[in-house]
Design an enzyme around this catalytic site. Structure first.
Site, PDB file in Angstrom:
ATOM      1  N   SER A 119       0.824  -1.211   0.000  1.00 21.12           N
ATOM      2  CA  SER A 119       0.000   0.000   0.000  1.00 21.12           C
ATOM      3  C   SER A 119       0.855   1.258   0.000  1.00 21.12           C
ATOM      4  O   SER A 119       0.327   2.343  -0.096  1.00 21.12           O
ATOM      5  CB  SER A 119      -0.923  -0.003   1.210  1.00 21.12           C
ATOM      6  N   HIS A 140      -1.970  -2.657  -6.556  1.00 19.54           N
ATOM      7  CA  HIS A 140      -2.529  -2.308  -5.250  1.00 19.54           C
ATOM      8  C   HIS A 140      -4.058  -2.369  -5.302  1.00 19.54           C
ATOM      9  O   HIS A 140      -4.710  -1.511  -5.897  1.00 19.54           O
ATOM     10  CB  HIS A 140      -2.039  -0.900  -4.868  1.00 19.54           C
ATOM     11  N   GLU A 152      -4.691   0.176  -8.241  1.00 17.74           N
ATOM     12  CA  GLU A 152      -3.636   1.157  -8.518  1.00 17.74           C
ATOM     13  C   GLU A 152      -2.447   0.364  -9.058  1.00 17.74           C
ATOM     14  O   GLU A 152      -1.997  -0.573  -8.409  1.00 17.74           O
ATOM     15  CB  GLU A 152      -3.264   1.822  -7.176  1.00 17.74           C
ATOM     16  N   ASN A 190      -3.147   5.961  -0.794  1.00 22.89           N
ATOM     17  CA  ASN A 190      -2.860   6.103   0.632  1.00 22.89           C
ATOM     18  C   ASN A 190      -2.203   7.433   0.987  1.00 22.89           C
ATOM     19  O   ASN A 190      -2.232   7.842   2.142  1.00 22.89           O
ATOM     20  CB  ASN A 190      -2.029   4.929   1.129  1.00 22.89           C
TER      21      ASN A 190
END
Ligand code: 3HC
Length: 283
Positions: A119, A140, A152, A190
């Site tokens: 992440s 991700h 992602e 994130n």
């Protein structure tokens, strides 16, 4: 670059979800973890999710059974050598991931693509540890994987166009929308999400409002499906803390300092849903 068999390392919430959506594309999947109870729990997570789709009439029961049957659980690493792509979804710790990728780099034929569901950790650095940076990429997924549409996709400095295209196409076949991001700490998702969750921890710690009130403000005021504290519990407070630490170290900026309350919860073993207690209690 044909991907016929997919390996998933780590049978937690994310790994189980990735194995499920990978098997739903019709491919064979090997779901590997280090202990039988971990792979069993992963298979139970997959059964639970498929059962929910069947109960809602979104998936025929026989198709759910075929998806499940295409997933082979394993506690050994050796069967992963058959995979054309391996997605890693283990603990969010750079050193442990690097060790794993060094092993996988030795085990797998040179054509195998290695992907990390990290992440926040640098894809370039993980790719270097694998010894095959051109065949290395970030993939991700979002939790819960079977429902969330985004993947992602993060290229390391040396990731090849062919590996990137293969992974983008696979994500589409999984029913996802892949979005490319560059290799910065936390990527896009994130970098933006975690400071918000961290800020919610500060708001709680400083007594701005109770947990339920903070979550209700964000749910009703911003139309978020879950409040930030409930979402942090859902993701896992240890994972949230690790990601904040990566952002803090990576950008050397105090604005990413993890909230002391987050440290406190993790030190107490209150990790969120998975431990039965975080900002809320779970039965
Ligand atoms: N498999 C199958 N079905 C599932 C499921 C799963 N794993 N999880 C939930 N469902 C189904 C439920 O059965 C329910 O179906 P129904 O509406 O037909 O009855 C439906 O999804 C909704 O579930 P719930 O009623 O339990 O709860 P919600 O309405 O709150 O939805 C949610 C759950 C989809 C998780 C929603 O709250 C949500 O979107 N939350 C935000 C999630 C999010 O932000 N994820 C990203 C986290 S960040 C991340 O993953 C990155 C990482 O690096 C940290």
């Amino acid at each position: 670059m044909a991907i016929k068999t997919i390996g998933v390392v780590g049978a937690g919430q994310m790994g189980a979800g990735i194995a499920q959506v990978a098997a739903a594309t019709g491919r064979d999947v090997i779901l590997q973890d280090i202990a039988p109870e971990f792979v069993e729990r992963g298979m139970a997570t997959i059964r639970g999710s498929l059962d929910r789709f069947v109960a809602k009439g979104k998936l025929p029961a026989d198709e759910a059974e075929s998806i499940r049957a295409r997933i082979t659980p394993s506690v050994e690493q050796a069967p992963l050598a058959k995979a054309d792509l391996i997605v890693e979804a283990i603990v969010e710790n750079q050193k442990i991931k690097q060790e794993l990728f060094a092993e996988l780099g030795q085990l797998c034929p040179p054509g195998t693509i290695l992907a990390s569901n990290t992440s926040s950790i640098s894809i370039t650095e993980l790719g270097k540890a694998s010894g095959r940076p051109a065949q290395f990429i970030g993939m991700h997924f979002m939790n819960p994987v079977p429902l969330m549409e985004l993947v992602e996709v993060i290229r390391g400095r040396e990731t090849s166009d062919a590996a990137c295209e293969a992974v983008m196409e696979l994500a589409r076949e999984m029913g996802k929308t892949p979005v490319e991001a560059n290799d910065f700490p936390g990527f896009v998702a994130n970098r933006i999400l975690m400071p918000m969750l961290n800020e919610a921890c500060y708001a709680l710690m400083e007594g701005v409002a109770e947990a339920e009130a903070i979550d209700t403000v964000m749910k009703l005021g911003m139309n978020h499906p879950m409040g930030p504290l409930a979402l942090a519990d859902y993701i896992g407070l240890d994972t949230c803390l690790s990601i904040m630490e990566v952002l803090h170290r990576g950008f050397e900026n105090e604005k990413y300092l993890p909230c002391p309350l987050l440290h406190e919860k993790v030190a107490a073993g209150h990790l969120g849903r998975k431990s039965g207690r975080g900002f809320y209690e779970y039965s």
